[in-house]
Motif scaffolding. Structure first.
Motif, PDB file in Angstrom:
ATOM      1  N   ILE A   1       0.827  -1.206   0.000  1.00 50.36           N
ATOM      2  CA  ILE A   1       0.000   0.000   0.000  1.00 50.36           C
ATOM      3  C   ILE A   1       0.864   1.261   0.000  1.00 50.36           C
ATOM      4  CG2 ILE A   1      -1.827   1.246   1.216  1.00 50.36           C
ATOM      5  CD1 ILE A   1      -2.635  -1.444   2.460  1.00 50.36           C
ATOM      6  N   GLY A   2       2.010   1.208   0.651  1.00 50.38           N
ATOM      7  CA  GLY A   2       2.838   2.401   0.811  1.00 50.38           C
ATOM      8  C   GLY A   2       3.633   2.792  -0.414  1.00 50.38           C
ATOM      9  N   VAL A   3       4.126   1.821  -1.162  1.00 48.28           N
ATOM     10  CA  VAL A   3       4.935   2.147  -2.341  1.00 48.28           C
ATOM     11  C   VAL A   3       4.108   2.877  -3.406  1.00 48.28           C
ATOM     12  CG1 VAL A   3       6.252   1.140  -4.248  1.00 48.28           C
ATOM     13  CG2 VAL A   3       6.690   0.405  -1.913  1.00 48.28           C
ATOM     14  N   PRO A   4       2.888   2.418  -3.742  1.00 46.44           N
ATOM     15  CA  PRO A   4       2.100   3.211  -4.693  1.00 46.44           C
ATOM     16  C   PRO A   4       1.778   4.617  -4.174  1.00 46.44           C
ATOM     17  CG  PRO A   4       1.191   1.015  -4.542  1.00 46.44           C
ATOM     18  CD  PRO A   4       2.234   1.128  -3.482  1.00 46.44           C
ATOM     19  N   ALA A   5       1.623   4.749  -2.870  1.00 44.63           N
ATOM     20  CA  ALA A   5       1.374   6.071  -2.298  1.00 44.63           C
ATOM     21  C   ALA A   5       2.578   6.984  -2.516  1.00 44.63           C
ATOM     22  CB  ALA A   5       1.062   5.948  -0.814  1.00 44.63           C
ATOM     23  N   ILE A   6       3.767   6.473  -2.256  1.00 45.48           N
ATOM     24  CA  ILE A   6       4.987   7.266  -2.448  1.00 45.48           C
ATOM     25  C   ILE A   6       5.169   7.611  -3.921  1.00 45.48           C
ATOM     26  CG2 ILE A   6       7.504   7.236  -2.214  1.00 45.48           C
ATOM     27  CD1 ILE A   6       6.019   7.498   0.442  1.00 45.48           C
ATOM     28  N   VAL A   7       4.858   6.662  -4.812  1.00 42.01           N
ATOM     29  CA  VAL A   7       4.989   6.914  -6.250  1.00 42.01           C
ATOM     30  C   VAL A   7       4.010   8.012  -6.687  1.00 42.01           C
ATOM     31  CG1 VAL A   7       4.619   5.888  -8.530  1.00 42.01           C
ATOM     32  CG2 VAL A   7       5.905   4.645  -6.809  1.00 42.01           C
ATOM     33  N   LEU A   8       2.766   7.934  -6.239  1.00 38.84           N
ATOM     34  CA  LEU A   8       1.780   8.965  -6.589  1.00 38.84           C
ATOM     35  C   LEU A   8       2.196  10.333  -6.063  1.00 38.84           C
ATOM     36  CD1 LEU A   8      -1.722   7.319  -6.119  1.00 38.84           C
ATOM     37  CD2 LEU A   8      -0.794   8.312  -8.191  1.00 38.84           C
ATOM     38  N   LEU A   9       2.672  10.382  -4.833  1.00 38.03           N
ATOM     39  CA  LEU A   9       3.097  11.659  -4.270  1.00 38.03           C
ATOM     40  C   LEU A   9       4.325  12.213  -4.995  1.00 38.03           C
ATOM     41  CD1 LEU A   9       2.507  10.947  -0.496  1.00 38.03           C
ATOM     42  CD2 LEU A   9       1.204  12.477  -1.965  1.00 38.03           C
ATOM     43  N   ALA A  10       5.241  11.345  -5.400  1.00 33.50           N
ATOM     44  CA  ALA A  10       6.428  11.801  -6.128  1.00 33.50           C
ATOM     45  C   ALA A  10       6.055  12.334  -7.508  1.00 33.50           C
ATOM     46  CB  ALA A  10       7.431  10.663  -6.251  1.00 33.50           C
ATOM     47  N   ILE A  11       5.138  11.651  -8.193  1.00 35.52           N
ATOM     48  CA  ILE A  11       4.696  12.123  -9.506  1.00 35.52           C
ATOM     49  C   ILE A  11       3.993  13.468  -9.378  1.00 35.52           C
ATOM     50  CG2 ILE A  11       3.076  11.657 -11.394  1.00 35.52           C
ATOM     51  CD1 ILE A  11       3.756   8.682 -11.059  1.00 35.52           C
ATOM     52  N   THR A  12       3.149  13.596  -8.381  1.00 33.91           N
ATOM     53  CA  THR A  12       2.446  14.866  -8.167  1.00 33.91           C
ATOM     54  C   THR A  12       3.429  15.987  -7.879  1.00 33.91           C
ATOM     55  OG1 THR A  12       0.574  13.638  -7.270  1.00 33.91           O
ATOM     56  CG2 THR A  12       0.664  15.983  -6.807  1.00 33.91           C
ATOM     57  N   TRP A  13       4.401  15.715  -7.021  1.00 33.14           N
ATOM     58  CA  TRP A  13       5.413  16.717  -6.697  1.00 33.14           C
ATOM     59  C   TRP A  13       6.185  17.134  -7.947  1.00 33.14           C
ATOM     60  CZ3 TRP A  13      10.877  15.445  -6.174  1.00 33.14           C
ATOM     61  CH2 TRP A  13      11.640  16.544  -5.813  1.00 33.14           C
ATOM     62  N   GLN A  14       6.572  16.179  -8.785  1.00 33.13           N
ATOM     63  CA  GLN A  14       7.311  16.502 -10.000  1.00 33.13           C
ATOM     64  C   GLN A  14       6.472  17.315 -10.979  1.00 33.13           C
ATOM     65  OE1 GLN A  14      10.531  16.078 -11.199  1.00 33.13           O
ATOM     66  NE2 GLN A  14      10.864  15.792  -9.012  1.00 33.13           N
TER      67      GLN A  14
ATOM     68  N   ILE B   1       3.975  19.372 -10.334  1.00 32.20           N
ATOM     69  CA  ILE B   1       3.770  20.739  -9.838  1.00 32.20           C
ATOM     70  C   ILE B   1       5.078  21.528  -9.868  1.00 32.20           C
ATOM     71  CG2 ILE B   1       3.159  22.095  -7.802  1.00 32.20           C
ATOM     72  CD1 ILE B   1       1.089  19.929  -7.177  1.00 32.20           C
ATOM     73  N   SER B   2       6.177  20.907  -9.454  1.00 30.80           N
ATOM     74  CA  SER B   2       7.441  21.651  -9.409  1.00 30.80           C
ATOM     75  C   SER B   2       7.947  21.984 -10.803  1.00 30.80           C
ATOM     76  CB  SER B   2       8.493  20.870  -8.624  1.00 30.80           C
ATOM     77  OG  SER B   2       8.842  19.691  -9.303  1.00 30.80           O
ATOM     78  N   ARG B   3       7.778  21.098 -11.751  1.00 31.27           N
ATOM     79  CA  ARG B   3       8.233  21.400 -13.104  1.00 31.27           C
ATOM     80  C   ARG B   3       7.387  22.493 -13.759  1.00 31.27           C
ATOM     81  NH1 ARG B   3       9.970  15.536 -15.609  1.00 31.27           N
ATOM     82  NH2 ARG B   3      11.605  15.156 -14.087  1.00 31.27           N
TER      83      ARG B   3
ATOM     84  N   SER C   1       5.823  24.865 -12.106  1.00 29.47           N
ATOM     85  CA  SER C   1       6.101  26.138 -11.438  1.00 29.47           C
ATOM     86  C   SER C   1       7.439  26.722 -11.885  1.00 29.47           C
ATOM     87  CB  SER C   1       6.085  25.958  -9.923  1.00 29.47           C
ATOM     88  OG  SER C   1       7.203  25.230  -9.501  1.00 29.47           O
ATOM     89  N   LYS C   2       8.376  25.893 -12.333  1.00 27.81           N
ATOM     90  CA  LYS C   2       9.649  26.404 -12.847  1.00 27.81           C
ATOM     91  C   LYS C   2       9.465  27.041 -14.227  1.00 27.81           C
ATOM     92  CE  LYS C   2      12.655  23.247 -10.382  1.00 27.81           C
ATOM     93  NZ  LYS C   2      13.572  22.107 -10.490  1.00 27.81           N
ATOM     94  N   GLN C   3       8.472  26.589 -14.986  1.00 28.32           N
ATOM     95  CA  GLN C   3       8.228  27.141 -16.308  1.00 28.32           C
ATOM     96  C   GLN C   3       7.568  28.510 -16.244  1.00 28.32           C
ATOM     97  OE1 GLN C   3       5.884  24.229 -18.324  1.00 28.32           O
ATOM     98  NE2 GLN C   3       7.593  22.836 -18.645  1.00 28.32           N
ATOM     99  N   VAL C   4       6.861  28.769 -15.158  1.00 28.86           N
ATOM    100  CA  VAL C   4       6.128  30.059 -15.051  1.00 28.86           C
ATOM    101  C   VAL C   4       7.037  31.191 -14.716  1.00 28.86           C
ATOM    102  CG1 VAL C   4       4.402  31.284 -13.695  1.00 28.86           C
ATOM    103  CG2 VAL C   4       4.002  28.936 -14.412  1.00 28.86           C
TER     104      VAL C   4
END
Length: 95
Positions: free
Chosen positions: A73-86, A88-90, A92-95
Motif C-alpha cells: 500500500i505504501g509504495v504506490p502512495a509514495i509513487v503517486l506523491l512523487a509524480i504529483t510533486w514533480q 507541480i514543481s516542473r 512552477s519552474k516554467q512560469v
C-alpha cells in the motif's frame, strides 16, 4: 486508543504540510490542476492507510502482514506523491 497520540501527530503534520503547500503555491503565483490534487489526495490517503494497516497488524502480532501491507500500500502512495510533486514543481519552474 494506544495510537491516539501518534495519529494526532500525523494529522497535525498533514495540516501543517497542506497549509505550507498552499502558501508555497500562492507565493509562486501558480496553482495545481484538478488531477494533481486528485493524485496528491489519493497518495496521502493510501499512505495513511498503509500506516494504519502497519500498526494494526503489528498490534495483532502479524509482523509479516504488517510489513507486506506497508510495502504493497505504501509504495504506490509514495509513487503517486512523487509524480504529483514533480508535475507541480516542473510547471512552477516554467512560469
Amino acid at each position: 486508543m494506544q495510537y491516539f497520540l501518534l495519529f494526532g501527530f500525523i494529522g497535525a503534520i498533514l495540516a501543517i504540510g497542506l497549509y505550507s503547500f498552499i502558501g508555497w503555491l500562492r507565493k509562486r503565483n501558480t496553482g495545481a490542476t484538478w488531477y494533481e490534487w486528485l493524485m496528491g489526495i489519493t497518495g496521502i490517503v493510501l499512505l495513511l492507510m498503509a500506516i494504519q494497516h502497519f500498526f494494526g497488524a503489528m498490534s495483532e502480532l502479524f509482523p509479516f502482514a504488517a510489513w507486506m501491507g506497508l510495502v504493497i500500500i505504501g509504495v504506490p502512495a509514495i509513487v503517486l506523491l512523487a509524480i504529483t510533486w514533480q508535475l507541480i514543481s516542473r510547471r512552477s519552474k516554467q512560469v
